[in-house]
Design a protein around this motif. Structure first.
Motif, mmCIF file in Angstrom:
data_model
loop_
_atom_site.group_PDB
_atom_site.id
_atom_site.type_symbol
_atom_site.label_atom_id
_atom_site.label_comp_id
_atom_site.label_asym_id
_atom_site.label_seq_id
_atom_site.Cartn_x
_atom_site.Cartn_y
_atom_site.Cartn_z
ATOM 1 N N THR A 1 86.255 -3.293 17.785
ATOM 2 C CA THR A 1 85.587 -4.180 16.826
ATOM 3 C C THR A 1 84.272 -3.541 16.396
ATOM 4 N N LYS A 2 83.852 -3.857 15.184
ATOM 5 C CA LYS A 2 82.596 -3.350 14.647
ATOM 6 C C LYS A 2 81.577 -4.491 14.605
ATOM 7 N N PRO A 3 80.589 -4.476 15.472
ATOM 8 C CA PRO A 3 79.625 -5.573 15.513
ATOM 9 C C PRO A 3 78.780 -5.621 14.250
ATOM 10 N N GLU A 4 78.330 -6.808 13.891
ATOM 11 C CA GLU A 4 77.447 -6.979 12.742
ATOM 12 C C GLU A 4 76.012 -7.008 13.239
ATOM 13 N N LEU A 5 75.295 -5.949 12.944
ATOM 14 C CA LEU A 5 73.921 -5.786 13.406
ATOM 15 C C LEU A 5 72.972 -5.838 12.209
ATOM 16 N N ASP A 6 71.742 -6.247 12.467
ATOM 17 C CA ASP A 6 70.762 -6.321 11.381
ATOM 18 C C ASP A 6 69.754 -5.169 11.450
ATOM 19 N N LEU A 7 70.137 -4.074 12.124
ATOM 20 C CA LEU A 7 69.224 -2.941 12.286
ATOM 21 C C LEU A 7 69.011 -2.177 10.978
ATOM 22 N N PHE A 8 70.103 -1.925 10.237
ATOM 23 C CA PHE A 8 70.025 -1.141 9.013
ATOM 24 C C PHE A 8 70.872 -1.808 7.926
ATOM 25 N N PRO A 9 70.352 -2.864 7.309
ATOM 26 C CA PRO A 9 71.093 -3.525 6.232
ATOM 27 C C PRO A 9 71.188 -2.630 5.005
ATOM 28 N N LEU B 1 71.903 4.008 13.365
ATOM 29 C CA LEU B 1 70.911 5.039 13.081
ATOM 30 C C LEU B 1 71.035 5.447 11.618
ATOM 31 N N ALA B 2 69.911 5.379 10.905
ATOM 32 C CA ALA B 2 69.872 5.761 9.498
ATOM 33 C C ALA B 2 68.473 6.262 9.180
ATOM 34 N N ASN B 3 68.337 6.839 7.989
ATOM 35 C CA ASN B 3 67.037 7.365 7.546
ATOM 36 C C ASN B 3 66.458 8.334 8.577
ATOM 37 N N ALA B 4 67.316 9.113 9.194
ATOM 38 C CA ALA B 4 66.893 10.036 10.257
ATOM 39 C C ALA B 4 67.483 11.425 10.061
ATOM 40 N N ALA B 5 67.772 11.792 8.830
ATOM 41 C CA ALA B 5 68.346 13.108 8.556
ATOM 42 C C ALA B 5 67.401 14.205 9.056
ATOM 43 N N PRO B 6 67.934 15.316 9.603
ATOM 44 C CA PRO B 6 69.364 15.654 9.708
ATOM 45 C C PRO B 6 70.017 15.225 11.027
ATOM 46 N N ILE B 7 69.307 14.402 11.832
ATOM 47 C CA ILE B 7 69.875 13.972 13.116
ATOM 48 C C ILE B 7 71.184 13.221 12.902
ATOM 49 N N THR B 8 71.247 12.473 11.811
ATOM 50 C CA THR B 8 72.436 11.658 11.550
ATOM 51 C C THR B 8 73.634 12.483 11.086
ATOM 52 N N HIS B 9 73.473 13.791 10.978
ATOM 53 C CA HIS B 9 74.640 14.628 10.667
ATOM 54 C C HIS B 9 75.558 14.748 11.872
ATOM 55 N N ASN B 10 74.970 14.849 13.066
ATOM 56 C CA ASN B 10 75.784 15.146 14.250
ATOM 57 C C ASN B 10 75.195 14.526 15.515
ATOM 58 N N PHE B 11 74.668 13.326 15.388
ATOM 59 C CA PHE B 11 74.105 12.578 16.511
ATOM 60 C C PHE B 11 75.152 12.453 17.621
ATOM 61 N N SER B 12 74.800 12.887 18.839
ATOM 62 C CA SER B 12 75.770 12.899 19.944
ATOM 63 C C SER B 12 75.137 12.270 21.183
ATOM 64 N N PRO B 13 75.485 11.020 21.497
ATOM 65 C CA PRO B 13 74.871 10.310 22.626
ATOM 66 C C PRO B 13 75.572 10.580 23.955
ATOM 67 N N MET B 14 74.872 10.270 25.033
ATOM 68 C CA MET B 14 75.409 10.376 26.383
ATOM 69 C C MET B 14 74.867 9.230 27.217
#
Length: 491
Positions: A119-127, A138-151
């Protein structure tokens, strides 16, 4: 003369016996109670009519479609994390083609309770305009948003506010670190990159999914990232004690049966510590075949693939590592082959998501980004039995596998295996010289028949092997029409 010859023969036999009995401590593998998989030849001393066989995952269909307006054709670089009872999915959202690191790239998030239904939650972080709630984390964070890889940071004592960590960026920014307490709300660990471009001795780097994780084996963070060497996409590795200061990068090499392994274009590496045996790193890498065009222009037009995204093809390959600067490519062939139909044979499709997770009592899953650059872009799920990447396989005629000398901790031996109705597995425990230990010989062994993830091995005297713990021994598996996936001594 005859007596001298006879005496010399007896001495030679005695010396051979002494040499066979004496085993240097450096030659004995300290197994402890860890689980070992038959994905390489690390533990194997001898194979007789038994071979290591790659077991390809089973197609389970579409797991989730990338159908939101901010997702689309060019979603990619997925990561799946199992955190307790919750499965988390992270992936780049990008509906139109563009340069790496463009400002319109975002990172999206989905959840699952079983790793199967998402399921895709509805969040108000980046409308976005017309969408007051989205699943963008995560948005407005280029170029991190090209290949953001969490752990999920499993280092003992990690601060709660840094329980999740991530890296992202291109060669223009270096790899920037981020942290999060909940895996949804992120902030930079510091402004400057933790792995700057200046410390990497290659002309091109980072333009792929680069990843990091805490290694219990090495007691360090390890990072695997993409570089180019001689025009070929390769993998480099670096380590850190604190996620801030990293060692000089080392280029990863490949081994196949003890020799140099094939060097191929690996677009992503997706290396991670296998969750049931963290000392073993598993890589389900995207093998990229540039200019290996399969589709005609007419076939490409029929599936509405974006222009210029059907001139190459790719699949997934399996590699393993036990730390250090090389991967073991025991199986150089395809691990997950492209499926039937034109949609599976376009550029940059079949790219695996980072991490393999358990999705059932006997099952684990790997996910692939498929139908890239097409309106049908989605995440696909494939399943395997636990530990089932590969197996030591014996035919109906039977065969044997004998391990190198090892020591263990524990009181019982458990095996993950499967046989036919006519097949079986028997286990003999030998001393370091290869002589059967009384009570644990093949004649004493109980025939194991069936298909189980964890079967306790028994002999006529029972299952207790505690008296042998800490002593150098060999395991001799005598098999018929059977697969042996892994084994473990239980404490």
């Amino acid at each position: 003369m005859r007596h001298i010859t006879l005496f010399s023969t007896l001495v030679a036999i005695q010396l051979a016996t002494i040499n066979a009995t004496f085993v240097c401590a450096d030659d004995v593998i300290e197994l402890g109670s860890r689980r070992e998989l038959f994905v390489d030849h690390f533990l194997i001393d001898n194979l007789d009519n038994v071979q290591l066989t790659l077991n390809r995952p089973r197609d389970e269909g579409i797991a989730m479609e990338f159908d939101k307006p901010w997702e689309g054709l060019f979603c990619g670089y997925c990561t799946v994390i199992k955190d307790g009872d919750l499965y988390r999915l992270y992936y780049r959202g990008r509906p139109s083609v563009g340069a790496d690191g463009s400002p319109d790239e975002v990172y999206c998030y989905a959840e699952s309770k079983d790793g199967i239904q998402w399921t895709k939650p509805e969040l108000d972080l980046f409308p976005l305009e017309g969408h007051p709630k989205t699943n963008i984390i995560l948005a407005n964070a280029a170029p991190i948003t090209h290949n953001f890889s969490p752990m999920l940071d499993t280092r003992p004592g990690v601060p709660a506010e840094q329980r999740y960590k991530a890296i992202g960026g291109t060669m223009h920014s270096g790899l920037v670190a981020l942290v999060s307490a909940d895996g949804i709300r992120w902030k930079k660990l510091r402004e400057e990159p933790v792995i700057p471009t200046s410390m990497v001795p290659y002309k091109y780097m980072f333009d792929s999914q680069n990843l990091a994780f805490w290694s219990a084996l090495e007691n360090k963070y390890v990072c695997f990232f993409r570089v180019f060497k001689d025009g070929i996409r390769r993998i480099a590795r670096t380590t850190s004690d604190d996620f801030l200061t990293w060692s000089a990068p080392v280029l990863m090499e490949y081994r196949h049966l003890g020799e140099d392994g094939p060097i191929e274009q690996l677009y992503t590496n997706q290396t991670h510590a296998y969750f049931r045996a963290p000392h073993l790193y598993v890589s389900v890498a995207a093998r990229f075949m540039p200019k290996r065009q399969v589709l005609t222009d007419e076939q490409a037009k029929a599936i509405n693939v974006s222009p210029k995204y059907f001139k190459d093809t790719s699949d997934a390959v399996l590699m393993t590592s036990r730390g250090g600067s090389f991967y073991d490519r025991t199986f150089p062939g395809g691990f997950i082959r492209p499926g039937i139909g034109a949609r599976n044979w376009v550029s940059r499709t079949n790219y695996p998501a980072l991490n393999i997770v358990q999705t059932g009592p006997t099952e684990m899953s790997v996910y692939l980004n498929q139908d890239y650059a097409q309106p049908t872009s989605h995440l696909h799920r494939y399943s395997m039995r636990l530990d089932g990447f590969a197996s030591a396989q014996a035919p109906y005629a039977g065969g044997e596998l004998t391990t190198k000398p090892l020591t263990f901790k524990g009181g019982e031996l458990s095996i993950n295996f499967g046989t036919s109705a006519a097949g079986s597995v028997r286990v003999e425990i030998q001393d370091a010289s290869g002589k059967a230990i009384p009570g644990f010989s093949l004649a004493d062994a109980t025939e194991q028949i069936g298909n189980e993830i964890a079967r306790t091995v028994t002999w006529k005297g029972g299952s207790d092997v505690a008296a042998l713990a800490g002593k150098p021994v060999r395991l001799r598996f005598v098999m018929k029409d059977a697969d042996l996936y892994s084994f473990k001594f239980n404490e």
